[in-house]
Design a protein around this motif. Structure first.
Motif, short mmCIF file in Angstrom:
data_model
loop_
_atom_site.label_atom_id
_atom_site.label_comp_id
_atom_site.label_asym_id
_atom_site.label_seq_id
_atom_site.Cartn_x
_atom_site.Cartn_y
_atom_site.Cartn_z
N GLY A 83 0.78 -1.23 0.00
CA GLY A 83 0.00 0.00 0.00
C GLY A 83 0.81 1.27 0.00
O GLY A 83 0.24 2.37 0.10
N LYS A 84 2.13 1.16 -0.12
CA LYS A 84 2.98 2.34 -0.09
C LYS A 84 3.81 2.44 -1.36
O LYS A 84 3.96 1.46 -2.10
CB LYS A 84 3.90 2.31 1.13
CG LYS A 84 3.16 2.40 2.45
CD LYS A 84 4.13 2.53 3.61
CE LYS A 84 3.41 2.71 4.94
NZ LYS A 84 4.36 2.86 6.07
N GLN A 85 4.35 3.63 -1.59
CA GLN A 85 5.20 3.82 -2.75
C GLN A 85 6.60 3.27 -2.49
O GLN A 85 7.04 3.15 -1.34
CB GLN A 85 5.28 5.32 -3.09
CG GLN A 85 4.00 5.90 -3.63
CD GLN A 85 4.17 7.33 -4.12
OE1 GLN A 85 5.02 8.07 -3.63
NE2 GLN A 85 3.37 7.72 -5.09
N ARG A 86 7.30 2.98 -3.57
CA ARG A 86 8.68 2.54 -3.45
C ARG A 86 9.51 3.69 -2.91
O ARG A 86 9.37 4.84 -3.33
CB ARG A 86 9.20 2.08 -4.80
CG ARG A 86 10.55 1.41 -4.77
CD ARG A 86 10.95 0.86 -6.12
NE ARG A 86 10.02 -0.16 -6.58
CZ ARG A 86 10.23 -0.90 -7.68
NH1 ARG A 86 11.33 -0.75 -8.38
NH2 ARG A 86 9.34 -1.79 -8.05
N GLU A 87 10.41 3.38 -1.98
CA GLU A 87 11.23 4.41 -1.37
C GLU A 87 12.70 3.98 -1.34
O GLU A 87 13.02 2.79 -1.28
CB GLU A 87 10.77 4.71 0.06
CG GLU A 87 10.90 3.54 1.02
CD GLU A 87 10.51 3.89 2.45
OE1 GLU A 87 10.08 5.03 2.69
OE2 GLU A 87 10.65 3.01 3.32
N LEU A 88 13.56 4.97 -1.34
CA LEU A 88 14.99 4.72 -1.25
C LEU A 88 15.33 4.23 0.14
O LEU A 88 14.88 4.80 1.13
CB LEU A 88 15.77 5.99 -1.55
CG LEU A 88 17.27 5.93 -1.28
CD1 LEU A 88 17.95 5.02 -2.29
CD2 LEU A 88 17.88 7.33 -1.32
N PRO A 113 9.49 -4.22 12.66
CA PRO A 113 8.35 -4.64 11.83
C PRO A 113 8.08 -3.67 10.67
O PRO A 113 7.67 -4.11 9.59
CB PRO A 113 7.19 -4.66 12.82
CG PRO A 113 7.83 -4.98 14.13
CD PRO A 113 9.15 -4.26 14.09
N GLU A 114 8.34 -2.40 10.87
CA GLU A 114 8.11 -1.43 9.80
C GLU A 114 9.12 -1.52 8.67
O GLU A 114 8.99 -0.83 7.65
CB GLU A 114 8.07 0.01 10.36
CG GLU A 114 9.25 0.38 11.23
CD GLU A 114 8.94 0.23 12.71
OE1 GLU A 114 8.34 -0.80 13.10
OE2 GLU A 114 9.32 1.13 13.48
N ASP A 115 10.14 -2.35 8.82
CA ASP A 115 11.07 -2.61 7.73
C ASP A 115 10.52 -3.67 6.76
O ASP A 115 11.12 -3.93 5.72
CB ASP A 115 12.42 -3.10 8.26
CG ASP A 115 13.15 -2.03 9.06
OD1 ASP A 115 13.71 -2.37 10.12
OD2 ASP A 115 13.16 -0.86 8.63
N THR A 116 9.41 -4.27 7.12
CA THR A 116 8.81 -5.27 6.25
C THR A 116 8.43 -4.67 4.92
O THR A 116 7.71 -3.66 4.85
CB THR A 116 7.56 -5.87 6.93
OG1 THR A 116 7.95 -6.58 8.11
CG2 THR A 116 6.83 -6.82 5.98
N ALA A 117 8.93 -5.28 3.85
CA ALA A 117 8.70 -4.75 2.50
C ALA A 117 9.34 -5.68 1.49
O ALA A 117 10.11 -6.57 1.85
CB ALA A 117 9.28 -3.35 2.36
#
Length: 120
Positions: free
Chosen positions: A41-46, A86-90
């Motif tokens: 649900g989020k954009q790709r980020e650096l 957990p917020e590093d999940t991607a």
């Protein structure tokens, strides 16, 4: 020409994982290499970038926890991830700015993503 990533997987919060990405094919030069991520649900980020001269740039959210490195001779870029949250999940994607012929232009090449899941 392609980028092939490896690593990733499932880890508990506070744990570590390492990602690696290798460029292969007819390559003349690789300038910047980096890692990006995209959470659901989020954009790709650096996440982090590194120049051929090993100058690095990190997202604020990973500074002090992640380390990017590269081996120019092996055409690899790695990402050591410590103190994972957990917020590093991607899904993590490697990227390289690549030229295939002398004097030719540079193009961004992307590897297939690799999933990192951090459980709480």
């Amino acid at each position: 020409v392609q980028l092939q990533a490896s690593g990733g997987g499932l880890v508990q919060a506070g744990g570590s994982l390492s990602l690696s990405c290798t460029a292969s094919g007819r390559i003349f030069v690789i300038t910047d290499m980096g890692w990006y991520r995209q959470a659901p649900g989020k954009q790709r980020e650096l996440v982090a970038k590194i120049t051929a001269a090993a100058m690095t740039n990190y997202a604020d959210s990973v500074k002090g926890r992640f380390t990017i490195s590269r081996d120019n001779a092996k055409r690899t870029v790695s990402l050591q991830m410590n103190s994972l949250k957990p917020e590093d999940t991607a899904v993590y994607f490697c990227q390289g700015r690549i030229g295939v012929v002398p004097g030719g232009g540079l193009n961004d090449l992307w590897g297939l993503g690799t999933l990192v899941t951090v459980s709480s």
